[in-house]
Design an enzyme around this catalytic site. Structure first.
Site, PDB file in Angstrom:
ATOM      1  N   ASP A  38      30.371  28.601  32.465  1.00 11.31           N
ATOM      2  CA  ASP A  38      30.156  28.003  31.143  1.00 11.31           C
ATOM      3  C   ASP A  38      31.011  28.711  30.095  1.00 11.31           C
ATOM      4  O   ASP A  38      31.073  28.298  28.934  1.00 11.31           O
ATOM      5  CB  ASP A  38      28.668  28.015  30.760  1.00 11.31           C
ATOM      6  N   SER A  39      31.736  29.772  30.526  1.00 13.47           N
ATOM      7  CA  SER A  39      32.763  30.382  29.678  1.00 13.47           C
ATOM      8  C   SER A  39      33.817  29.337  29.310  1.00 13.47           C
ATOM      9  O   SER A  39      34.625  29.557  28.403  1.00 13.47           O
ATOM     10  CB  SER A  39      33.411  31.569  30.387  1.00 13.47           C
ATOM     11  N   LYS A  76      24.968  28.311  39.471  1.00 12.22           N
ATOM     12  CA  LYS A  76      24.623  29.661  38.994  1.00 12.22           C
ATOM     13  C   LYS A  76      23.676  29.522  37.810  1.00 12.22           C
ATOM     14  O   LYS A  76      23.884  28.667  36.940  1.00 12.22           O
ATOM     15  CB  LYS A  76      25.877  30.445  38.595  1.00 12.22           C
ATOM     16  N   GLU A  90      26.735  41.486  35.355  1.00 12.74           N
ATOM     17  CA  GLU A  90      27.721  41.539  34.276  1.00 12.74           C
ATOM     18  C   GLU A  90      27.411  42.687  33.325  1.00 12.74           C
ATOM     19  O   GLU A  90      26.280  42.808  32.825  1.00 12.74           O
ATOM     20  CB  GLU A  90      27.726  40.193  33.519  1.00 12.74           C
TER      21      GLU A  90
HETATM   22  O1  KIV Z   1      30.748  31.787  32.705  1.00 12.71           O
HETATM   23  C1  KIV Z   1      31.366  32.668  33.325  1.00 12.71           C
HETATM   24  O2  KIV Z   1      32.599  32.711  33.343  1.00 12.71           O
HETATM   25  C2  KIV Z   1      30.593  33.664  34.038  1.00 12.71           C
HETATM   26  C3  KIV Z   1      31.323  34.797  34.679  1.00 12.71           C
HETATM   27  C4  KIV Z   1      31.800  35.747  33.665  1.00 12.71           C
HETATM   28  C5  KIV Z   1      30.520  35.462  35.716  1.00 12.71           C
HETATM   29  O3  KIV Z   1      29.411  33.564  34.092  1.00 12.71           O
END
Ligand code: KIV
Length: 262
Positions: free
Chosen positions: A43-44, A111, A180
């Site tokens: 979700d980044s 996730k 994280e």
């Molecule tokens: O959203 C994301 O990119 C993440 C990673 C940093 C693990 O959750």
């Protein structure tokens, strides 16, 4: 394509797992051609693809579009799709519809951030046949509760709580756990007490594997230089130089040449 059992075996064999985030088709074709073990459509995306300040702006529709693009570009990679902000906090029916959408878009697994409050939801999803990756430590969807992007679990009580939550997540059926921004020693302890693999980001060298964000690992995000990040390319400079070369060639009429013209 790797399966969840392969990640478990890699941990048992002491073989490290590599994972990168990815959000678009062309980048996914490159990830597909690489040796990385897994691809996360994080979700980044809300931040690195859409320019928002936090991941809170990621929506299910946004995630499904990115998951579909990455699936088409990386048909051979195990693909994990991030459940966006609150998608699993609106009751089981809507949670399962969100899981359904992400799997139909092309994910093999999802996730979910956080431990406390998520165990029943996660075991229901796992019992429904969907692999779930957990995510503890800095959980960016809770950024306003955490009060900033800072290392989690430095205090003994917080460290113990994270260890307990990791154990509970394993009981709920996760196949792997992202850790994280936690101290290396704590990440090592959690990794040693779990049988499922841990994938670290800013969690030191003792996790079962490492994950980095695409734009970060390729050095495209010029202003983002946290201590944990190693840039494997100076993408920002290389791309800017290539664009400047293109600009210069256009202006000096070196591009296109006769060979490049019809
Ligand atoms: O959203 C994301 O990119 C993440 C990673 C940093 C693990 O959750």
């Amino acid at each position: 394509m790797k399966k969840i059992q392969d990640f478990q075996k890699m941990k048992s064999d002491g073989q490290k797992i590599s994972m990168v985030t990815c959000y678009d088709y062309v980048s996914a074709t490159i990830a597909n051609h690489s040796n990385v073990d897994a691809v996360l459509v994080g979700d980044s995306a809300a931040m690195v693809m859409h320019g928002f300040d936090t991941t809170i702006n990621a929506s299910l529709d946004m995630m499904a579009i990115h998951v579909g693009a990455v699936r088409r570009g990386a048909p051979d990679k195990f693909l994990i799709a991030d459940m966006p902000f609150l998608a699993h906090r609106r009751g089981m029916k809507l949670t399962m519809e969100a899981v359904d959408a992400l799997l139909k878009a092309g994910g093999e697994a999802i996730k979910i951030e956080g431990g406390e409050g998520q165990f029943d939801i996660i075991s229901h999803i796992v019992e429904s046949g969907v692999p779930v990756m957990g995510h503890l430590g800095l959980t960016p969807q809770s950024i306003h509760q955490l009060g900033g992007y800072k290392v989690q679990g430095r205090e003994n009580s917080k460290a113990t709580s994270l260890q307990n939550q990791a154990k509970e997540l394993e009981r709920a059926g996760i196949f792997a756990l992202v850790l994280e921004l936690v101290p290396s020693r704590l990440a090592e302890k959690i990794t040693d007490t779990l049988s499922v693999p841990t994938i670290g980001i800013g969690a030191g060298p003792k996790t079962s594997g490492q994950v980095l964000v695409w734009q970060d690992v390729l050095g495209m995000n010029n202003g983002f230089n946290p201590k944990f990040l190693r840039k494997y390319l100076n993408g920002y400079e290389l791309i800017a130089n290539a664009l400047n070369q293109f600009d210069a060639d256009v202006k000096t009429q070196k591009f296109p040449s006769t060979e490049e013209s019809f």
